[in-house]
Scaffold this active site. Sequence first.
Site, PDB file in Angstrom:
ATOM      1  CD  GLU A 171     -25.051  29.702  28.984  1.00 22.03           C
ATOM      2  OE1 GLU A 171     -26.048  30.301  29.420  1.00 22.03           O
ATOM      3  OE2 GLU A 171     -24.544  29.912  27.876  1.00 22.03           O
ATOM      4  CD  GLU A 295     -21.995  33.533  22.439  1.00 16.84           C
ATOM      5  OE1 GLU A 295     -22.329  33.427  23.631  1.00 16.84           O
ATOM      6  OE2 GLU A 295     -21.093  32.854  21.923  1.00 16.84           O
ATOM      7  NE  ARG A 328     -18.746  38.193  29.723  1.00 19.88           N
ATOM      8  CZ  ARG A 328     -19.043  37.165  28.923  1.00 19.88           C
ATOM      9  NH1 ARG A 328     -20.069  37.221  28.102  1.00 19.88           N
ATOM     10  NH2 ARG A 328     -18.301  36.087  28.932  1.00 19.88           N
ATOM     11  CG  ASP A 369     -15.850  30.972  23.992  1.00 20.06           C
ATOM     12  OD1 ASP A 369     -15.647  31.336  25.155  1.00 20.06           O
ATOM     13  OD2 ASP A 369     -16.921  30.472  23.610  1.00 20.06           O
ATOM     14  CD  GLU A 397     -18.054  26.696  27.202  1.00 14.79           C
ATOM     15  OE1 GLU A 397     -17.809  27.678  27.926  1.00 14.79           O
ATOM     16  OE2 GLU A 397     -18.718  26.765  26.161  1.00 14.79           O
ATOM     17  CG  HIS A 526     -14.218  26.834  18.193  1.00 18.51           C
ATOM     18  ND1 HIS A 526     -15.309  26.152  17.680  1.00 18.51           N
ATOM     19  CD2 HIS A 526     -14.735  27.820  18.970  1.00 18.51           C
ATOM     20  CE1 HIS A 526     -16.419  26.720  18.116  1.00 18.51           C
ATOM     21  NE2 HIS A 526     -16.107  27.725  18.922  1.00 18.51           N
ATOM     22  CD1 TRP A 548     -20.711  30.301  17.073  1.00 21.03           C
ATOM     23  CD2 TRP A 548     -22.824  29.705  16.646  1.00 21.03           C
ATOM     24  NE1 TRP A 548     -21.544  31.218  17.678  1.00 21.03           N
ATOM     25  CE2 TRP A 548     -22.842  30.870  17.428  1.00 21.03           C
ATOM     26  CE3 TRP A 548     -24.043  29.152  16.250  1.00 21.03           C
ATOM     27  CZ2 TRP A 548     -24.024  31.492  17.839  1.00 21.03           C
ATOM     28  CZ3 TRP A 548     -25.221  29.768  16.660  1.00 21.03           C
ATOM     29  CH2 TRP A 548     -25.208  30.931  17.449  1.00 21.03           C
TER      30      TRP A 548
HETATM   31  C1  GCU Z   1     -19.192  30.642  25.474  1.00 23.17           C
HETATM   32  C2  GCU Z   1     -20.142  29.705  26.151  1.00 23.17           C
HETATM   33  C3  GCU Z   1     -21.498  30.332  26.324  1.00 23.17           C
HETATM   34  C4  GCU Z   1     -21.337  31.679  27.033  1.00 23.17           C
HETATM   35  C5  GCU Z   1     -20.373  32.546  26.257  1.00 23.17           C
HETATM   36  C6  GCU Z   1     -20.052  33.854  26.970  1.00 23.17           C
HETATM   37  O1  GCU Z   1     -19.572  30.836  24.138  1.00 23.17           O
HETATM   38  O2  GCU Z   1     -20.255  28.527  25.401  1.00 23.17           O
HETATM   39  O3  GCU Z   1     -22.290  29.449  27.065  1.00 23.17           O
HETATM   40  O4  GCU Z   1     -22.544  32.307  27.155  1.00 23.17           O
HETATM   41  O5  GCU Z   1     -19.155  31.867  26.109  1.00 23.17           O
HETATM   42  O6  GCU Z   1     -18.951  33.968  27.477  1.00 23.17           O
HETATM   43  O7  GCU Z   1     -20.860  34.753  26.992  1.00 23.17           O
END
Ligand code: GCU
Length: 707
Positions: A171, A295, A328, A369, A397, A526, A548
């Site tokens: 990811e 998320e 986290r 983020d 990213e 963002h 988002w």
């Molecule tokens: C960002 C990222 C995700 C990731 C998330 C996280 O949003 O785009 O892919 O899972 O951070 O840190 O959990």
Amino acid sequence: MKYKYIFLLILLQIQLLYAENGYRLWLRYDKINNNKTLSYYQNSIKKIFIETSTPTSKVLKEEMRNGITGLLHQSPIFTNDRLEADIIFSINTKAKNLSEEGFTLQSKKITKNRFKIIVNAKKDIGLLYAGFELLRMIQTAQKIDSLNTISNPSLSLRILNHWDNLNRHVERGYAGISIFNWHNLPAYIDQRYIDYARANASIGINGTVVTNVNANATILTHAYLLKTKALADAFRPYGIKVYLTAKFSAPIEIDHLKTADPLNPEVQKWWQNKAKEIYELIPDFGGFLVKANSEGQPGPQNYNRTHADGANMLADAVAPFKGIIIWRAFVYSNDTPEDRFKQAYNEFKPLDGSFRNNVLLQVKNGPIDFQPREPFHPLFGAMPNTPIMMELQLTQEYLGQATQLVFEAPMFKEILNADTYAKGANSTVASVIDGSLFNHKALNGCSSVANIGNDINWCGHPFAQANWYAFGRLAWNTNLSSEAIATEWTKQTFSTAPPIVASITKMMLNSYDAMVEYMTPLGLHHIMGNNNHYGPMPWGNTLARADWNPVYYHKADSMGIGFNRTVSGTNALDQYSKQVQKNWIDSNSCDEKYLLWFHHISWNHRMKSGRTLWNELCFKYNDGVEAVKKMQALWQHAQNGIDAERFHQVEQLLSIQLTEAEWWRDACLLYFQTFSKEPFPINYPKPKYSLAYYQSLQFPYAPGGGQ
Ligand code: GCU
């Protein structure tokens, strides 16, 4: 004819042998090409004594053998007689001022022209770190005859977080697929694992979370734990502990329990048994990293419990084995119509002091983020009774992914040096995460989302290796400067020739500000593409959640642009101490780097430069583009001093970077112009395409997204 063919074949093989594909990272041990320097080292290092013979000491011996043989073209003799050795690696369990992983290096004069180097450490891992330090000194051509160094790590946990899935998709990975080949484990130990561990040990990284935070419960099944054990066994001699991500619903998914409620005794028992099973296989297992209620990940709130309830239940399960839980703080709720900036603080601050003492809270460097530039996260300094780790992101990213050269050390330093004023001036973020500010001496640290994949050069962009390197070096010593790190990395990775080092480091050190300027100047954030996060998309407003979407963050309208987070807006600023607020609260005096993070500013607002906001925005965007052109020019200076292979790779990537920088500038400004209705400044470069063209671009196969 036949001979000619054979000759060509041999030539080709030699070329392949010497092709610099980047695999060796900064651990290139090529012969020193300055004769004076070479003979200085050759005369000084002939015999080496290593007191211990543990697996870690064997690694040290091999590294010294390879390093010295390569760099000096002279094989060292490993002697059992400490008196005759030039370098003496010995254990001193009582050494004062040394932490468990630290080491000392001392040169002792024997005669006018001879000296010995005495290396002391409490444990063999300290000796290994010292060996790497010595090799680094030789690679970077430093004197070793008057050493008097004590080196202890600033942070006790220095951890990579791999966002690697069990199917090897990474990811937000831009360097191929995962290096962890779960299918072939445990029987097959890829040489990559060893090289990975070596590279980490060389910069002091002492932990790795090998699975994605968006977790898969399968990793906790016995078959996968056996695979994890094989990795842990391979990494152990290098001082690296393995951690796993724990999916909160694992008891339900694996053993069909009815609930994963952390207060349910059966659930607690399940985790206790799981911990026991893991520690029987991996006695030094680090612990769990958990993304919960964020998320879409399950967590304690599914059962109306708090994050502390969830973390503590896991903490109790690993405590008998000295394991830890890294929980986290990247949490924002689906239902709360609150500024996303504020949500983690609102959630966790009230929980300060309610976590077990083997729990750390892992907080991203900034409140949103991993944006190109964020103010430091308001949780730093706000939870004195909880050890707070910082989470950085090496994988780019939001920073140009694998096509852009962005050296991240200046960004890391900006955050580390930021003053939270939690206990008056000098309460830096560094002092929060190293445990000194609030006395968390035992449990403190930093982790970074890895940028590693199975690409031949590990990180995709040849310069992305420098970010991996910088993370390790800074976690070991938060006081190192970006310049020092860039310089030593360049010398090890490319060349020690002063003009080459000067050009390359200049390019690296300018790259972070350049990227911020052509992507998100003046505190914009963002505004990147949906989902894959590739390229600009400030117009984005189609995703399900308001927060988002880019339009949520820049709030451009006919009046101006920026997110009002002062008292007349969401008042997120209030989460910082009064002194910090002072720096940002007034739009006229606010540090302009963060202006649009905290203020909605009118288009004709006068900036410190005397320009209007609109003109300043244009100026900054273009400045970023011009900075990339300067990077290209600097790179040309390196052409004759480095290998052709990497020169051409970087040359091509810089050209992509320029195109992408122009794309960011043109697309963003054309879009913002629909609100400002202001013309571009005189002589401003004309956008290459129309706004409609930029809005039509799609990248369905851009790497790194999804599962
Ligand atoms: C960002 C990222 C995700 C990731 C998330 C996280 O949003 O785009 O892919 O899972 O951070 O840190 O959990």
